[in-house]
Design an enzyme around this catalytic site. Sequence first.
Site, PDB file in Angstrom:
ATOM      1  N   CYS A  23       0.835  -1.214   0.000  1.00  0.00           N
ATOM      2  CA  CYS A  23       0.000   0.000   0.000  1.00  0.00           C
ATOM      3  C   CYS A  23       0.859   1.250   0.000  1.00  0.00           C
ATOM      4  CB  CYS A  23      -0.899   0.030   1.230  1.00  0.00           C
ATOM      5  SG  CYS A  23      -2.038  -1.342   1.307  1.00  0.00           S
ATOM      6  N   ASP A  60     -20.071  13.142 -14.817  1.00  0.00           N
ATOM      7  CA  ASP A  60     -21.499  12.850 -14.652  1.00  0.00           C
ATOM      8  C   ASP A  60     -21.774  11.945 -13.450  1.00  0.00           C
ATOM      9  OD1 ASP A  60     -20.421  10.479 -15.540  1.00  0.00           O
ATOM     10  OD2 ASP A  60     -21.662  10.309 -17.344  1.00  0.00           O
TER      11      ASP A  60
HETATM   12  C1  BEZ Z   1       0.428  -4.568   1.992  1.00  0.00           C
HETATM   13  O1  BEZ Z   1      -0.033  -3.603   1.392  1.00  0.00           O
HETATM   14  O2  BEZ Z   1       1.610  -4.889   1.858  1.00  0.00           O
HETATM   15  C2  BEZ Z   1      -0.447  -5.381   2.914  1.00  0.00           C
HETATM   16  C3  BEZ Z   1      -1.798  -5.107   3.016  1.00  0.00           C
HETATM   17  C4  BEZ Z   1      -2.595  -5.835   3.879  1.00  0.00           C
HETATM   18  C5  BEZ Z   1      -2.063  -6.851   4.648  1.00  0.00           C
HETATM   19  C6  BEZ Z   1      -0.692  -7.119   4.534  1.00  0.00           C
HETATM   20  C7  BEZ Z   1       0.116  -6.376   3.681  1.00  0.00           C
END
Ligand code: BEZ
Length: 217
Positions: free
Chosen positions: A45, A138
């Site tokens: 993430c 929209d």
């Molecule tokens: C990650 O983005 O690396 C991750 C997301 C959720 C659980 C474990 C890792």
Amino acid sequence: MGLRINDTIPNLTVTTDEGTVTLHDWIGDSWAILFSHPKDFTPVCTTEFGAVAQLAEEWAKRGTKVMGISVDGVEEHLRWKKDIETAGGAKPAFPIVADKDLTLSKAFDMLPAEAYLPEGATPNDTATVRVVFIIGPDKKLKLSMTYPMNVGRNFAEVLRALDALQTANGRGVATPANWTVGEDVIIPLSLNDAQAEEKFGPFTTVLPYLRKVGLKG
Ligand code: BEZ
């Protein structure tokens, strides 16, 4: 049932680290990208948010606002943004929804299958999967893509798909496989040859149903 292409997105009021917003008002006359991710302070993430932050000028050039979503709170988002800047080298100058009660995640169908099993849900199942929603001015869903937790998204492809949508919708054409800006587009089958010539000028017929043309301007 999740959101389908051409559905109007739910006009939810959400809490973000930049304040409370109502989605339709926030989108206004822009294009918008909502992208969910499982959890703050996780490795994949963090790279994804860094990639979105690095593309700030590209989103702006395309009149597109971006908003992240996770099930963590505002405090976590604010602290995590510092890590995103450290890892990605760019300030994440976009809001992140604090979807602690899962209202948005459920309305947009961002949770994994297990989260919907009466007995099967674990704390991990309240983490959203990686979904990208591209929404038009929209307020209708134009495109979505869904990735699992262990595969980071390719934001160059998100940008390319946004270009394709804006070109296809704005110019009344379709785009071929792997299309990028400047390449020939496809004339829709709804136009006969005479109408196509009138609208686009000379074009190339590859097959009777595959006609290509370069766009001017
Ligand atoms: C990650 O983005 O690396 C991750 C997301 C959720 C659980 C474990 C890792």
